[in-house]
Write a protein that holds these residues in place. Structure first.
Motif, PDB file in Angstrom:
ATOM      1  N   TYR A 123       0.827  -1.173   0.000  1.00 32.17           N
ATOM      2  CA  TYR A 123       0.000   0.000   0.000  1.00 32.17           C
ATOM      3  C   TYR A 123       0.875   1.241   0.000  1.00 32.17           C
ATOM      4  N   CYS A 124       0.413   2.281  -0.685  1.00 31.54           N
ATOM      5  CA  CYS A 124       1.142   3.547  -0.739  1.00 31.54           C
ATOM      6  C   CYS A 124       0.302   4.648  -0.112  1.00 31.54           C
ATOM      7  N   LEU A 125       0.964   5.517   0.611  1.00 29.12           N
ATOM      8  CA  LEU A 125       0.324   6.697   1.176  1.00 29.12           C
ATOM      9  C   LEU A 125       0.732   7.884   0.317  1.00 29.12           C
ATOM     10  N   PHE A 126      -0.255   8.623  -0.213  1.00 24.53           N
ATOM     11  CA  PHE A 126      -0.007   9.730  -1.123  1.00 24.53           C
ATOM     12  C   PHE A 126      -0.352  11.059  -0.478  1.00 24.53           C
ATOM     13  N   ALA A 127       0.263  12.146  -0.979  1.00 23.73           N
ATOM     14  CA  ALA A 127      -0.081  13.509  -0.567  1.00 23.73           C
ATOM     15  C   ALA A 127      -0.352  14.325  -1.822  1.00 23.73           C
ATOM     16  N   SER A 128      -1.390  15.148  -1.729  1.00 21.57           N
ATOM     17  CA  SER A 128      -1.746  16.022  -2.833  1.00 21.57           C
ATOM     18  C   SER A 128      -2.350  17.290  -2.256  1.00 21.57           C
ATOM     19  N   PRO A 129      -2.090  18.439  -2.816  1.00 20.91           N
ATOM     20  CA  PRO A 129      -1.273  18.700  -4.002  1.00 20.91           C
ATOM     21  C   PRO A 129       0.217  18.622  -3.667  1.00 20.91           C
ATOM     22  N   ILE A 130       1.010  18.482  -4.707  1.00 23.49           N
ATOM     23  CA  ILE A 130       2.457  18.412  -4.542  1.00 23.49           C
ATOM     24  C   ILE A 130       2.998  19.824  -4.368  1.00 23.49           C
ATOM     25  N   THR A 131       3.817  20.015  -3.348  1.00 17.47           N
ATOM     26  CA  THR A 131       4.457  21.313  -3.145  1.00 17.47           C
ATOM     27  C   THR A 131       5.928  21.193  -3.516  1.00 17.47           C
ATOM     28  N   GLY A 132       6.449  22.199  -4.176  1.00 15.66           N
ATOM     29  CA  GLY A 132       7.846  22.175  -4.597  1.00 15.66           C
ATOM     30  C   GLY A 132       8.032  21.364  -5.866  1.00 15.66           C
ATOM     31  N   SER A 133       9.260  21.018  -6.122  1.00 13.59           N
ATOM     32  CA  SER A 133       9.625  20.315  -7.348  1.00 13.59           C
ATOM     33  C   SER A 133       9.170  18.865  -7.325  1.00 13.59           C
ATOM     34  N   ARG A 134       8.798  18.352  -8.483  1.00 11.35           N
ATOM     35  CA  ARG A 134       8.464  16.933  -8.630  1.00 11.35           C
ATOM     36  C   ARG A 134       9.695  16.118  -9.026  1.00 11.35           C
ATOM     37  N   GLN A 135      10.766  16.813  -9.385  1.00 13.53           N
ATOM     38  CA  GLN A 135      11.971  16.163  -9.906  1.00 13.53           C
ATOM     39  C   GLN A 135      12.485  15.111  -8.928  1.00 13.53           C
ATOM     40  N   GLY A 136      12.593  13.864  -9.394  1.00 13.21           N
ATOM     41  CA  GLY A 136      13.117  12.772  -8.594  1.00 13.21           C
ATOM     42  C   GLY A 136      12.127  12.166  -7.613  1.00 13.21           C
ATOM     43  N   GLN A 137      10.924  12.714  -7.521  1.00 13.20           N
ATOM     44  CA  GLN A 137       9.922  12.203  -6.594  1.00 13.20           C
ATOM     45  C   GLN A 137       9.174  11.020  -7.214  1.00 13.20           C
ATOM     46  N   ILE A 138       8.690  10.130  -6.368  1.00 12.48           N
ATOM     47  CA  ILE A 138       7.825   9.052  -6.832  1.00 12.48           C
ATOM     48  C   ILE A 138       6.410   9.606  -6.798  1.00 12.48           C
ATOM     49  N   VAL A 139       5.741   9.566  -7.947  1.00 11.66           N
ATOM     50  CA  VAL A 139       4.445  10.229  -8.090  1.00 11.66           C
ATOM     51  C   VAL A 139       3.404   9.305  -8.717  1.00 11.66           C
ATOM     52  N   LEU A 140       2.147   9.642  -8.456  1.00 13.33           N
ATOM     53  CA  LEU A 140       1.012   9.019  -9.122  1.00 13.33           C
ATOM     54  C   LEU A 140       0.646   9.919 -10.290  1.00 13.33           C
ATOM     55  N   VAL A 141       0.667   9.369 -11.500  1.00 15.91           N
ATOM     56  CA  VAL A 141       0.456  10.156 -12.715  1.00 15.91           C
ATOM     57  C   VAL A 141      -0.735   9.603 -13.485  1.00 15.91           C
ATOM     58  N   GLU A 142      -1.560  10.509 -13.978  1.00 19.87           N
ATOM     59  CA  GLU A 142      -2.637  10.149 -14.898  1.00 19.87           C
ATOM     60  C   GLU A 142      -2.217  10.638 -16.279  1.00 19.87           C
TER      61      GLU A 142
ATOM     62  N   VAL B  73       0.089  15.090 -12.852  1.00 22.83           N
ATOM     63  CA  VAL B  73       0.684  14.501 -11.663  1.00 22.83           C
ATOM     64  C   VAL B  73      -0.333  14.687 -10.546  1.00 22.83           C
ATOM     65  N   VAL B  74      -0.913  13.586 -10.088  1.00 28.91           N
ATOM     66  CA  VAL B  74      -2.019  13.609  -9.136  1.00 28.91           C
ATOM     67  C   VAL B  74      -1.519  13.794  -7.707  1.00 28.91           C
ATOM     68  N   ALA B  75      -0.466  13.051  -7.336  1.00 25.96           N
ATOM     69  CA  ALA B  75       0.016  13.061  -5.956  1.00 25.96           C
ATOM     70  C   ALA B  75       1.432  12.511  -5.905  1.00 25.96           C
ATOM     71  N   GLU B  76       2.081  12.723  -4.756  1.00 26.33           N
ATOM     72  CA  GLU B  76       3.402  12.138  -4.560  1.00 26.33           C
ATOM     73  C   GLU B  76       3.327  11.092  -3.463  1.00 26.33           C
ATOM     74  N   VAL B  77       4.181  10.079  -3.573  1.00 20.47           N
ATOM     75  CA  VAL B  77       4.244   9.031  -2.563  1.00 20.47           C
ATOM     76  C   VAL B  77       4.931   9.598  -1.333  1.00 20.47           C
ATOM     77  N   VAL B  78       4.268   9.446  -0.185  1.00 19.35           N
ATOM     78  CA  VAL B  78       4.821   9.901   1.082  1.00 19.35           C
ATOM     79  C   VAL B  78       5.477   8.726   1.812  1.00 19.35           C
ATOM     80  N   GLU B  79       4.803   7.589   1.732  1.00 20.04           N
ATOM     81  CA  GLU B  79       5.302   6.405   2.449  1.00 20.04           C
ATOM     82  C   GLU B  79       4.718   5.165   1.812  1.00 20.04           C
ATOM     83  N   VAL B  80       5.502   4.083   1.823  1.00 22.20           N
ATOM     84  CA  VAL B  80       5.014   2.783   1.399  1.00 22.20           C
ATOM     85  C   VAL B  80       4.759   1.979   2.670  1.00 22.20           C
ATOM     86  N   LEU B  81       3.527   1.529   2.825  1.00 20.28           N
ATOM     87  CA  LEU B  81       3.130   0.760   4.004  1.00 20.28           C
ATOM     88  C   LEU B  81       3.245  -0.728   3.704  1.00 20.28           C
ATOM     89  N   SER B  82       3.744  -1.483   4.668  1.00 18.05           N
ATOM     90  CA  SER B  82       3.858  -2.935   4.430  1.00 18.05           C
ATOM     91  C   SER B  82       2.772  -3.703   5.132  1.00 18.05           C
TER      92      SER B  82
END
Length: 88
Positions: free
Chosen positions: A1-20, A79-88
């Motif tokens: 499971y992934c925990l996402f945050a939206s909207p994205i603040t700052g640069s998306r460069q290098g971030q893991i994101v959810l994209v439509e 870009v819908v959201a960025e991954v904040v944490e991956v839950l196991s």
């Protein structure tokens, strides 16, 4: 499971994101949503405005291919959201 945050603040460069993406299809899944690491290259046009020359959506799983987009229309990719944490 992934925990996402939206909207994205700052640069998306290098971030893991959810994209439509509306006008393309992921080769492996044909889905319109994907979770990948975001990289972009930019250039300045003749009017002095910057635009994306290339967007690379890179998978973390080496068995999947990156999605490489050039000359992307503004409404083609969201870009819908960025991954904040991956839950196991």
């Amino acid at each position: 499971y992934c925990l996402f945050a939206s909207p994205i603040t700052g640069s998306r460069q290098g971030q893991i994101v959810l994209v439509e993406h509306n006008s393309i299809a992921d080769d492996e899944t044909s889905a319109s949503y994907t979770v990948k690491r975001y990289h972009s290259s930019k250039e300045i046009d003749e009017q002095g405005n910057w635009q994306h020359s290339e967007i690379r959506l890179e998978p973390l799983n080496p068995e999947f291919k990156p999605i490489v987009l050039r000359d992307v229309a503004e409404d083609e990719l969201r870009v819908v959201a960025e991954v904040v944490e991956v839950l196991s």
